[in-house]
Design a protein around this motif. Structure first.
Motif, PDB file in Angstrom:
ATOM      1  N   ARG A  76      50.409  24.870  45.906  1.00 55.95           N
ATOM      2  CA  ARG A  76      51.017  26.034  46.534  1.00 55.95           C
ATOM      3  C   ARG A  76      52.487  26.190  46.157  1.00 55.95           C
ATOM      4  O   ARG A  76      52.930  27.277  45.795  1.00 55.95           O
ATOM      5  CB  ARG A  76      50.869  25.920  48.048  1.00 55.95           C
ATOM      6  N   GLN A  97      54.089  29.315  44.168  1.00 54.27           N
ATOM      7  CA  GLN A  97      55.077  30.140  44.847  1.00 54.27           C
ATOM      8  C   GLN A  97      56.382  30.199  44.074  1.00 54.27           C
ATOM      9  O   GLN A  97      57.121  31.172  44.178  1.00 54.27           O
ATOM     10  CB  GLN A  97      55.314  29.624  46.260  1.00 54.27           C
ATOM     11  N   ASP A 103      48.723  39.672  52.607  1.00 53.18           N
ATOM     12  CA  ASP A 103      47.435  39.125  52.170  1.00 53.18           C
ATOM     13  C   ASP A 103      47.282  39.148  50.653  1.00 53.18           C
ATOM     14  O   ASP A 103      46.535  38.352  50.090  1.00 53.18           O
ATOM     15  CB  ASP A 103      46.277  39.907  52.793  1.00 53.18           C
ATOM     16  N   TRP A 161      49.496  38.355  48.494  1.00 53.58           N
ATOM     17  CA  TRP A 161      50.332  37.340  47.853  1.00 53.58           C
ATOM     18  C   TRP A 161      50.196  35.974  48.507  1.00 53.58           C
ATOM     19  O   TRP A 161      50.724  34.987  48.015  1.00 53.58           O
ATOM     20  CB  TRP A 161      51.802  37.785  47.885  1.00 53.58           C
ATOM     21  N   HIS A 162      49.475  35.896  49.619  1.00 61.40           N
ATOM     22  CA  HIS A 162      49.338  34.651  50.365  1.00 61.40           C
ATOM     23  C   HIS A 162      48.331  33.732  49.690  1.00 61.40           C
ATOM     24  O   HIS A 162      47.301  34.175  49.199  1.00 61.40           O
ATOM     25  CB  HIS A 162      48.903  34.966  51.798  1.00 61.40           C
ATOM     26  N   LEU A 163      48.639  32.454  49.670  1.00 61.31           N
ATOM     27  CA  LEU A 163      47.752  31.465  49.072  1.00 61.31           C
ATOM     28  C   LEU A 163      46.970  30.754  50.166  1.00 61.31           C
ATOM     29  O   LEU A 163      47.438  29.801  50.772  1.00 61.31           O
ATOM     30  CB  LEU A 163      48.563  30.449  48.262  1.00 61.31           C
ATOM     31  N   SER A 169      41.671  34.064  50.292  1.00 53.74           N
ATOM     32  CA  SER A 169      42.346  34.946  49.354  1.00 53.74           C
ATOM     33  C   SER A 169      42.223  34.463  47.911  1.00 53.74           C
ATOM     34  O   SER A 169      41.911  35.237  47.008  1.00 53.74           O
ATOM     35  CB  SER A 169      43.820  35.056  49.754  1.00 53.74           C
ATOM     36  N   VAL A 170      42.445  33.190  47.693  1.00 60.87           N
ATOM     37  CA  VAL A 170      42.398  32.656  46.331  1.00 60.87           C
ATOM     38  C   VAL A 170      40.963  32.601  45.820  1.00 60.87           C
ATOM     39  O   VAL A 170      40.695  32.945  44.671  1.00 60.87           O
ATOM     40  CB  VAL A 170      43.074  31.263  46.281  1.00 60.87           C
ATOM     41  N   ALA A 212      39.852  36.139  44.973  1.00 58.32           N
ATOM     42  CA  ALA A 212      40.548  36.615  43.779  1.00 58.32           C
ATOM     43  C   ALA A 212      40.018  35.947  42.519  1.00 58.32           C
ATOM     44  O   ALA A 212      39.853  36.605  41.481  1.00 58.32           O
ATOM     45  CB  ALA A 212      42.044  36.354  43.913  1.00 58.32           C
ATOM     46  N   CYS A 264      42.835  40.464  48.505  1.00 61.94           N
ATOM     47  CA  CYS A 264      42.893  39.056  48.099  1.00 61.94           C
ATOM     48  C   CYS A 264      44.073  38.873  47.157  1.00 61.94           C
ATOM     49  O   CYS A 264      44.764  39.832  46.827  1.00 61.94           O
ATOM     50  CB  CYS A 264      41.575  38.614  47.463  1.00 61.94           C
ATOM     51  N   ASN A 265      44.320  37.672  46.721  1.00 60.09           N
ATOM     52  CA  ASN A 265      45.515  37.333  45.970  1.00 60.09           C
ATOM     53  C   ASN A 265      45.546  38.037  44.616  1.00 60.09           C
ATOM     54  O   ASN A 265      44.723  37.768  43.741  1.00 60.09           O
ATOM     55  CB  ASN A 265      45.589  35.822  45.791  1.00 60.09           C
TER      56      ASN A 265
END
Length: 179
Positions: free
Chosen positions: A3, A7, A33, A35-37, A41-42, A45, A73-74
């Motif tokens: 992470r 980031q 949401d 850009w959040h890991l 989401s990941v 994506a 999602c990311n």
């Protein structure tokens, strides 16, 4: 997950909202949401990116970013995961997808040798498009689903490993009499 590493290279929401060329998306670009890991989401994506990587379309990265925004999602993970198909890997991946399409449709393969020229492609397009499309869609669905599931499992494994590490450290501190 890495992470902190990710980031460090991802732009912040504030940076994105200040960029003029992203203004057409309004406040949607600043949605946390996107850009959040986190695991959902990941994983989503990564699945979206690998699905779209198998579709022989121009602008896969832009399409991946738009689909990621739609699915919330990311965006960077979806954007960069389409690079599974790059100029080096495209010919074998799409040839494999074509072979899968001929197998699924029960059609004998029409291609014995592959030439990367417009004349060859335009002469054979009528024979190639249906098996290629079916194979790309099927391979994309399988790759996206496997990518999503693998990322879910990997993320869960990583979290359990961190919990175990912290539990071990707590036990060692308790044995030494530290708080």
């Amino acid at each position: 997950m890495p992470r902190k590493f990710l980031q460090r290279y991802l732009p912040s929401r504030e940076d994105l909202s200040r960029r003029g060329h992203l203004g057409m998306f309004g406040s949607r670009v600043a949605d946390p949401d996107l850009w959040h890991l986190n695991r959902r989401s990941v994983s989503t994506a990564f699945g979206v990116g690998l699905f779209l990587a198998f579709l022989p379309l121009p602008g896969q990265m832009i399409l991946a970013a738009l689909v990621a925004m739609w699915l919330r999602c990311n965006v960077p993970v979806a954007f960069f995961s389409v690079w599974v198909t790059n100029p080096v890997t495209m010919p074998p991946i799409y040839f494999f997808a074509y072979k899968v399409g001929t197998w699924v449709l029960g059609v004998p393969p029409q291609v014995s040798e592959l030439q990367l020229s417009w004349a060859w492609l335009s002469a054979r397009l009528e024979q190639l498009w249906m098996p290629m499309l079916v194979g790309c869609l099927l391979c994309g669905v399988v790759a996206g689903t496997v990518a999503w599931g693998t990322m879910q499992l990997f993320w869960r494994w990583h979290v359990v490993q961190r919990w175990e590490r912290r539990r071990t450290l707590r036990r060692l501190r308790a044995a030494e009499g530290q708080p």
